[in-house]
Design a protein around this motif. Structure first.
Motif, PDB file in Angstrom:
ATOM      1  N   VAL A 199       4.830   1.081   0.546  1.00 20.32           N
ATOM      2  CA  VAL A 199       5.708   1.606  -0.497  1.00 20.32           C
ATOM      3  C   VAL A 199       6.186   3.010  -0.138  1.00 20.32           C
ATOM      4  N   ALA A 200       5.290   3.830   0.388  1.00 17.13           N
ATOM      5  CA  ALA A 200       5.637   5.197   0.767  1.00 17.13           C
ATOM      6  C   ALA A 200       4.546   5.764   1.645  1.00 17.13           C
ATOM      7  N   VAL A 201       4.932   6.725   2.469  1.00 16.46           N
ATOM      8  CA  VAL A 201       4.001   7.566   3.210  1.00 16.46           C
ATOM      9  C   VAL A 201       4.038   8.929   2.522  1.00 16.46           C
ATOM     10  N   VAL A 202       2.974   9.263   1.802  1.00 21.20           N
ATOM     11  CA  VAL A 202       2.943  10.471   0.983  1.00 21.20           C
ATOM     12  C   VAL A 202       2.161  11.556   1.717  1.00 21.20           C
ATOM     13  N   CYS A 203       2.748  12.743   1.773  1.00 22.28           N
ATOM     14  CA  CYS A 203       2.109  13.884   2.423  1.00 22.28           C
ATOM     15  C   CYS A 203       1.603  14.846   1.360  1.00 22.28           C
ATOM     16  N   THR A 204       0.298  15.141   1.375  1.00 20.22           N
ATOM     17  CA  THR A 204      -0.228  16.078   0.382  1.00 20.22           C
ATOM     18  C   THR A 204       0.208  17.505   0.658  1.00 20.22           C
ATOM     19  N   HIS A 205       0.572  17.804   1.896  1.00 18.78           N
ATOM     20  CA  HIS A 205       1.181  19.079   2.271  1.00 18.78           C
ATOM     21  C   HIS A 205       1.651  18.932   3.711  1.00 18.78           C
ATOM     22  N   ALA A 206       2.309  19.976   4.234  1.00 16.70           N
ATOM     23  CA  ALA A 206       3.003  19.816   5.512  1.00 16.70           C
ATOM     24  C   ALA A 206       2.351  20.537   6.676  1.00 16.70           C
TER      25      ALA A 206
ATOM     26  N   VAL B 165       0.834  -1.193   0.000  1.00 15.63           N
ATOM     27  CA  VAL B 165       0.000   0.000   0.000  1.00 15.63           C
ATOM     28  C   VAL B 165       0.875   1.251   0.000  1.00 15.63           C
ATOM     29  N   ILE B 166       0.281   2.346  -0.459  1.00 12.62           N
ATOM     30  CA  ILE B 166       0.782   3.687  -0.211  1.00 12.62           C
ATOM     31  C   ILE B 166      -0.170   4.346   0.779  1.00 12.62           C
ATOM     32  N   VAL B 167       0.376   5.016   1.762  1.00 14.62           N
ATOM     33  CA  VAL B 167      -0.422   5.763   2.732  1.00 14.62           C
ATOM     34  C   VAL B 167      -0.412   7.234   2.331  1.00 14.62           C
ATOM     35  N   ILE B 168      -1.585   7.826   2.213  1.00 12.87           N
ATOM     36  CA  ILE B 168      -1.707   9.243   1.874  1.00 12.87           C
ATOM     37  C   ILE B 168      -2.169   9.991   3.123  1.00 12.87           C
ATOM     38  N   ASP B 169      -1.287  10.848   3.636  1.00 12.08           N
ATOM     39  CA  ASP B 169      -1.540  11.704   4.796  1.00 12.08           C
ATOM     40  C   ASP B 169      -1.669  10.907   6.095  1.00 12.08           C
ATOM     41  N   ALA B 170      -0.532  10.655   6.708  1.00 17.86           N
ATOM     42  CA  ALA B 170      -0.486   9.931   7.981  1.00 17.86           C
ATOM     43  C   ALA B 170      -0.777  10.907   9.107  1.00 17.86           C
ATOM     44  N   ALA B 171      -2.043  10.989   9.479  1.00 24.44           N
ATOM     45  CA  ALA B 171      -2.511  12.009  10.420  1.00 24.44           C
ATOM     46  C   ALA B 171      -2.771  11.422  11.801  1.00 24.44           C
ATOM     47  N   HIS B 172      -2.178  12.032  12.818  1.00 21.40           N
ATOM     48  CA  HIS B 172      -2.537  11.899  14.230  1.00 21.40           C
ATOM     49  C   HIS B 172      -2.210  10.569  14.909  1.00 21.40           C
ATOM     50  N   ASP B 173      -2.501   9.440  14.276  1.00 24.88           N
ATOM     51  CA  ASP B 173      -2.532   8.172  15.020  1.00 24.88           C
ATOM     52  C   ASP B 173      -1.824   7.078  14.236  1.00 24.88           C
TER      53      ASP B 173
ATOM     54  N   SER C 299       7.870  15.987  -6.995  1.00 24.31           N
ATOM     55  CA  SER C 299       7.787  17.062  -7.977  1.00 24.31           C
ATOM     56  C   SER C 299       6.608  16.798  -8.901  1.00 24.31           C
ATOM     57  N   HIS C 300       6.165  17.857  -9.574  1.00 24.10           N
ATOM     58  CA  HIS C 300       5.011  17.741 -10.460  1.00 24.10           C
ATOM     59  C   HIS C 300       5.255  16.683 -11.528  1.00 24.10           C
ATOM     60  N   ASP C 301       4.254  15.857 -11.764  1.00 22.88           N
ATOM     61  CA  ASP C 301       4.230  14.816 -12.791  1.00 22.88           C
ATOM     62  C   ASP C 301       5.048  13.579 -12.434  1.00 22.88           C
ATOM     63  N   ARG C 302       5.570  13.516 -11.223  1.00 25.05           N
ATOM     64  CA  ARG C 302       6.221  12.273 -10.813  1.00 25.05           C
ATOM     65  C   ARG C 302       5.180  11.168 -10.709  1.00 25.05           C
ATOM     66  N   ARG C 303       5.585   9.971 -11.059  1.00 24.76           N
ATOM     67  CA  ARG C 303       4.704   8.809 -10.979  1.00 24.76           C
ATOM     68  C   ARG C 303       5.110   7.917  -9.815  1.00 24.76           C
ATOM     69  N   LEU C 304       4.133   7.526  -9.019  1.00 24.17           N
ATOM     70  CA  LEU C 304       4.325   6.533  -7.972  1.00 24.17           C
ATOM     71  C   LEU C 304       3.466   5.327  -8.324  1.00 24.17           C
ATOM     72  N   THR C 305       3.991   4.137  -8.116  1.00 21.93           N
ATOM     73  CA  THR C 305       3.255   2.930  -8.471  1.00 21.93           C
ATOM     74  C   THR C 305       3.124   2.027  -7.259  1.00 21.93           C
TER      75      THR C 305
END
Length: 205
Positions: A54-61, A32-40, A104-110
């Motif tokens: 695969v990655a912990v991706v942050c949509t912003h900081a 899995v990829i985790v999008i926005d690991a918030a709080h817990d 960066s813009h247009d990077r691909r994650l799989t």
């Protein structure tokens, strides 16, 4: 796709607010990829189970989107990824721990054969991104676009004309039936939001 809601606080510019955050898992039974690991991190780790992250991706900081990211990365061995333009915001929450990589813009994650395209959508934050999954017909928008309009821009590091341009150029170009999965609140579609957003575009933003 899997969806969790975690609760905590958002702090910026001297204020603190109680918030519920959406955490998104994209993948299959193996990874899995985790999008926005918030709080817990414990609740998120329980949802992941034995799968490889695969990655912990942050949509912003903003702190409510990243406060559990280092702990989750330590649990899973996954890299934390963030857009370079949000590194100053990141340091406000994690001054002694840098992200593991920059997006960066247009990077691909799989993950699990599914491609996620990074769309740089500044405005709510300088390094705000969305992740577009064309084969899933969905876009994970963080705090750039919600059910009901654009994300907030009344605090430091934000700018209203910039977020409108980001939505116009990067999100309203997606198919109208694309499902919008935001960082807070309920999902919507690009088509459902486009009419209301057009009024700001018509005003020259």
């Amino acid at each position: 796709m899997e969806h969790l809601v975690t609760s905590g606080t958002f702090s910026l510019d001297g204020g603190t607010w109680e918030v519920d955050n959406n955490v998104w898992l994209v993948g299959d039974a193996d990874e899995v990829i985790v999008i926005d690991a918030a709080h817990d991190d414990s609740k998120i780790a329980d949802a992941i189970g034995t799968r490889r992250v695969v990655a912990v991706v942050c949509t912003h900081a903003h702190n409510d989107h990243i406060n559990a990211a280092p702990a989750l990365a330590d649990r899973t061995g996954a890299p934390v990824l963030l857009h370079l333009d949000d590194r100053l915001l990141w340091r406000q929450t994690h001054p002694d721990r840098a992200p593991d990589g920059y997006l960066s813009h247009d990077r691909r994650l799989t993950v699990a054969g599914t491609e996620l395209v990074v769309l740089h959508t500044p405005g709510h934050a300088p390094g705000a991104i969305c992740l577009y999954a064309p084969h899933l017909g969905t876009v994970f928008t963080g705090d750039t676009l919600f059910h009901g309009g654009p994300g907030a821009t009344g605090r430091s590091f934000s700018d209203f004309p910039t977020i409108i341009r980001s939505i116009r150029d990067q999100l309203l170009t997606l198919p109208p039936d694309t499902v919008v999965r935001p960082g807070h609140g309920s999902s919507t579609t690009i088509g459902a939001e486009s009419a209301d957003l057009q009024k700001w575009i018509d005003r020259g933003y």
